[in-house]
Design an enzyme around this catalytic site. Structure first.
Site, PDB file in Angstrom:
ATOM      1  N   ASP A   8      82.316  37.918 -46.776  1.00 44.76           N
ATOM      2  CA  ASP A   8      81.482  37.953 -47.733  1.00 44.76           C
ATOM      3  C   ASP A   8      81.559  39.262 -48.627  1.00 44.76           C
ATOM      4  OD1 ASP A   8      80.516  35.248 -47.114  1.00 44.76           O
ATOM      5  OD2 ASP A   8      78.740  36.089 -46.431  1.00 44.76           O
ATOM      6  N   ARG A  65      87.607  33.042 -51.753  1.00 42.00           N
ATOM      7  CA  ARG A  65      86.443  32.315 -52.479  1.00 42.00           C
ATOM      8  C   ARG A  65      86.065  32.925 -53.418  1.00 42.00           C
ATOM      9  NH1 ARG A  65      81.447  33.568 -49.039  1.00 42.00           N
ATOM     10  NH2 ARG A  65      82.143  32.021 -47.519  1.00 42.00           N
TER      11      ARG A  65
HETATM   12  P1  FDA Z   1      74.871  29.592 -61.872  1.00 40.10           P
HETATM   13  O1  FDA Z   1      73.999  30.450 -61.150  1.00 40.10           O
HETATM   14  O2  FDA Z   1      75.150  29.395 -63.054  1.00 40.10           O
HETATM   15  O3  FDA Z   1      73.945  28.103 -61.545  1.00 40.10           O
HETATM   16  C1  FDA Z   1      74.472  26.839 -62.151  1.00 40.10           C
HETATM   17  C2  FDA Z   1      73.468  25.563 -61.695  1.00 40.10           C
HETATM   18  O4  FDA Z   1      73.500  25.531 -60.194  1.00 40.10           O
HETATM   19  C3  FDA Z   1      71.997  25.815 -61.808  1.00 40.10           C
HETATM   20  O5  FDA Z   1      71.641  25.376 -63.169  1.00 40.10           O
HETATM   21  C4  FDA Z   1      71.295  25.137 -60.763  1.00 40.10           C
HETATM   22  O6  FDA Z   1      71.464  23.864 -61.186  1.00 40.10           O
HETATM   23  C5  FDA Z   1      72.389  25.595 -59.665  1.00 40.10           C
HETATM   24  N1  FDA Z   1      71.887  26.498 -58.872  1.00 40.10           N
HETATM   25  C6  FDA Z   1      72.466  27.839 -58.721  1.00 40.10           C
HETATM   26  N2  FDA Z   1      71.814  28.450 -57.753  1.00 40.10           N
HETATM   27  C7  FDA Z   1      70.573  27.564 -57.478  1.00 40.10           C
HETATM   28  C8  FDA Z   1      69.584  28.077 -56.550  1.00 40.10           C
HETATM   29  N3  FDA Z   1      69.429  29.304 -55.916  1.00 40.10           N
HETATM   30  N4  FDA Z   1      68.477  27.115 -56.370  1.00 40.10           N
HETATM   31  C9  FDA Z   1      68.763  25.963 -56.781  1.00 40.10           C
HETATM   32  N5  FDA Z   1      69.606  25.662 -57.871  1.00 40.10           N
HETATM   33  C10 FDA Z   1      70.671  26.389 -58.111  1.00 40.10           C
HETATM   34  N6  FDA Z   1      77.719  35.800 -53.865  1.00 40.10           N
HETATM   35  C11 FDA Z   1      78.143  37.052 -53.703  1.00 40.10           C
HETATM   36  O7  FDA Z   1      77.884  38.174 -54.318  1.00 40.10           O
HETATM   37  N7  FDA Z   1      78.844  37.292 -52.546  1.00 40.10           N
HETATM   38  C12 FDA Z   1      79.263  36.288 -51.532  1.00 40.10           C
HETATM   39  O8  FDA Z   1      79.944  36.491 -50.588  1.00 40.10           O
HETATM   40  C13 FDA Z   1      78.816  34.743 -51.973  1.00 40.10           C
HETATM   41  N8  FDA Z   1      79.080  33.862 -51.277  1.00 40.10           N
HETATM   42  C14 FDA Z   1      78.887  32.529 -51.580  1.00 40.10           C
HETATM   43  C15 FDA Z   1      79.238  31.565 -50.726  1.00 40.10           C
HETATM   44  C16 FDA Z   1      79.162  30.146 -51.239  1.00 40.10           C
HETATM   45  C17 FDA Z   1      79.500  29.203 -50.644  1.00 40.10           C
HETATM   46  C18 FDA Z   1      78.345  30.102 -52.607  1.00 40.10           C
HETATM   47  C19 FDA Z   1      78.209  28.728 -53.231  1.00 40.10           C
HETATM   48  C20 FDA Z   1      78.010  31.181 -53.552  1.00 40.10           C
HETATM   49  C21 FDA Z   1      78.175  32.417 -52.824  1.00 40.10           C
HETATM   50  N9  FDA Z   1      77.668  33.595 -53.484  1.00 40.10           N
HETATM   51  C22 FDA Z   1      77.991  34.873 -53.227  1.00 40.10           C
HETATM   52  C23 FDA Z   1      76.434  33.343 -54.624  1.00 40.10           C
HETATM   53  C24 FDA Z   1      77.285  33.331 -56.123  1.00 40.10           C
HETATM   54  O9  FDA Z   1      77.678  34.759 -56.260  1.00 40.10           O
HETATM   55  C25 FDA Z   1      76.219  32.950 -57.104  1.00 40.10           C
HETATM   56  O10 FDA Z   1      75.096  33.938 -57.052  1.00 40.10           O
HETATM   57  C26 FDA Z   1      75.440  31.401 -56.725  1.00 40.10           C
HETATM   58  O11 FDA Z   1      76.527  30.479 -56.248  1.00 40.10           O
HETATM   59  C27 FDA Z   1      74.821  30.998 -57.943  1.00 40.10           C
HETATM   60  O12 FDA Z   1      75.993  30.817 -58.859  1.00 40.10           O
HETATM   61  P2  FDA Z   1      76.484  29.315 -59.489  1.00 40.10           P
HETATM   62  O13 FDA Z   1      78.053  29.617 -59.643  1.00 40.10           O
HETATM   63  O14 FDA Z   1      76.106  28.287 -58.828  1.00 40.10           O
HETATM   64  O15 FDA Z   1      76.193  29.261 -61.109  1.00 40.10           O
END
Ligand code: FDA
Length: 327
Positions: free
Chosen positions: A154, A204
């Protein structure tokens, strides 16, 4: 962005942490994002996820060990996770996916693992010393290689980015069963994408979850999304089995269109989402034939992980505040 930074700052205060840890109001929300305290509960969640046609990455919660003894205990847990996965039905993939580098004529590399693990270098003891953390990390990789599985590192706050990228560069030569995470909000990430493509290391791609200063990270959300799409497209075209980790449906739709236009095989990459978030979208993508991997965290050190999830969707935190005042 303002609400996000407010939640991340407020949740770091000791009294707030104690209140959240003790309050029964948070329990259902914690359980939505975290499979349980024990490895057994995580394996149960993992088996159920695989039954639904998805792949899994298990995460033992915790970061920044305070002593070598703590780091050695975390390493032992990582190895126990690999042993337990190998003996459970979490080891049976929901479908067969053959792995291949993106270089023309590359030979097959074996089958995609059903369940892998995600680890943190600060949990391997990076704060206690780089050599110490590397030794622990390599031991975990041995245990994973023996069981034909994969270990994802991560990405943590920007204080650790350079050391993490350098560590992967060094260790990946001996252990191709490892890869890392790149965060689109960091200014440096386009370069890191190219480096990982050159190494054919599994990446990732995420937007980034930590509070970072403007000299290292893009602050405007629309610009982060733009960087994410650009980097995801580049990885989809040239990287070895990239993981597109987002719940952003608009971005996912755009990328689905992109792969279809470019003739990129659905088996050559995977979507990843967090346990408990957008289950509807996870199911839909599986139905449409995409590989989906769910990141399943477990353990009692859930607080920092939990607050990052709240900060991503302030509506979650406001919902709790409203119930506190109503009560
Ligand atoms: P965004 O935040 O723009 O959200 C898009 C939509 O997704 C929102 O409108 C909502 O509908 C939904 N959503 C997102 N988060 C939600 C929540 N918490 N609760 C409910 N709905 C939500 N980061 C990092 O810094 N280091 C890492 O190693 C990882 N590892 C990791 C693994 C995996 C499998 C995932 C999916 C994510 C990570 N992350 C991470 C977290 C990543 O950086 C990010 O903060 C989250 O994925 C939220 O961003 P989105 O891409 O979903 O978009």
């Amino acid at each position: 962005m303002l609400a996000r930074s407010l939640i991340l700052k407020t949740s770091a205060w000791g009294p707030v942490e104690r209140m959240v840890r003790k309050s029964f109001l948070f329990k259902p929300l914690v359980r939505r994002f975290i499979a349980g305290d024990s490895l057994e509960e995580a394996i149960e969640a993992s088996n159920a996820t695989i039954q639904k046609g998805m792949f899994v990455s298990l995460d033992f919660l915790g970061e920044n060990t305070k002593s070598e003894a703590e780091a050695l205990a975390a390493k032992a847990t990582y190895i126990r996770m690999l042993e337990t996965i190998a003996k459970s039905s979490s080891n049976t993939p929901p479908k067969r996916v053959e792995m291949r580098h993106k270089t023309p004529g590359a030979p097959p590399l074996g089958e995609l693992e059903a369940t892998n693990i995600s680890i943190k270098l600060t949990q391997c003891g990076l704060d206690q010393g780089e050599d110490f953390a590397e030794t622990n990390y390599r031991e975990v990789l041995w245990a994973a290689a023996e069981r034909n599985t994969f270990v994802r590192v991560d990405m943590e706050s920007s204080e650790y980015t350079e050391r993490t990228v350098k560590m992967i560069q060094k260790v990946h030569q001996d252990f191709p069963n490892t890869g890392t995470v790149l965060q689109s909000y960091l200014v440096r990430t386009d370069e890191d994408v190219e480096l990982m493509i050159q190494m054919q290391a599994r990446v990732r791609l995420v937007k980034g979850a930590y509070l970072e200063p403007a000299n290292v990270a893009i602050q405007d959300k629309a610009k982060v999304d733009e960087a994410y799409v650009r980097q995801a497209k580049r990885l989809l075209e040239a990287a070895f089995y990239p993981a597109i980790a987002t719940h952003d449906e608009k971005i996912i739709n755009e990328l689905n269109q992109f792969v279809s236009q470019k003739g990129i095989a659905k088996e050559s990459f995977e979507y990843q989402m967090l346990y408990g978030i957008r289950r509807d979208l996870q199911d839909k993508l599986v139905k449409d034939g995409y590989n989906v991997r769910v990141y399943i965290p477990f353990g009692d050190s859930w607080y920092p992980y939990f607050t990052r999830r709240l900060a991503e969707r302030p509506a979650n935190a406001f919902f709790i505040l409203k119930s506190l005042f109503k009560g």
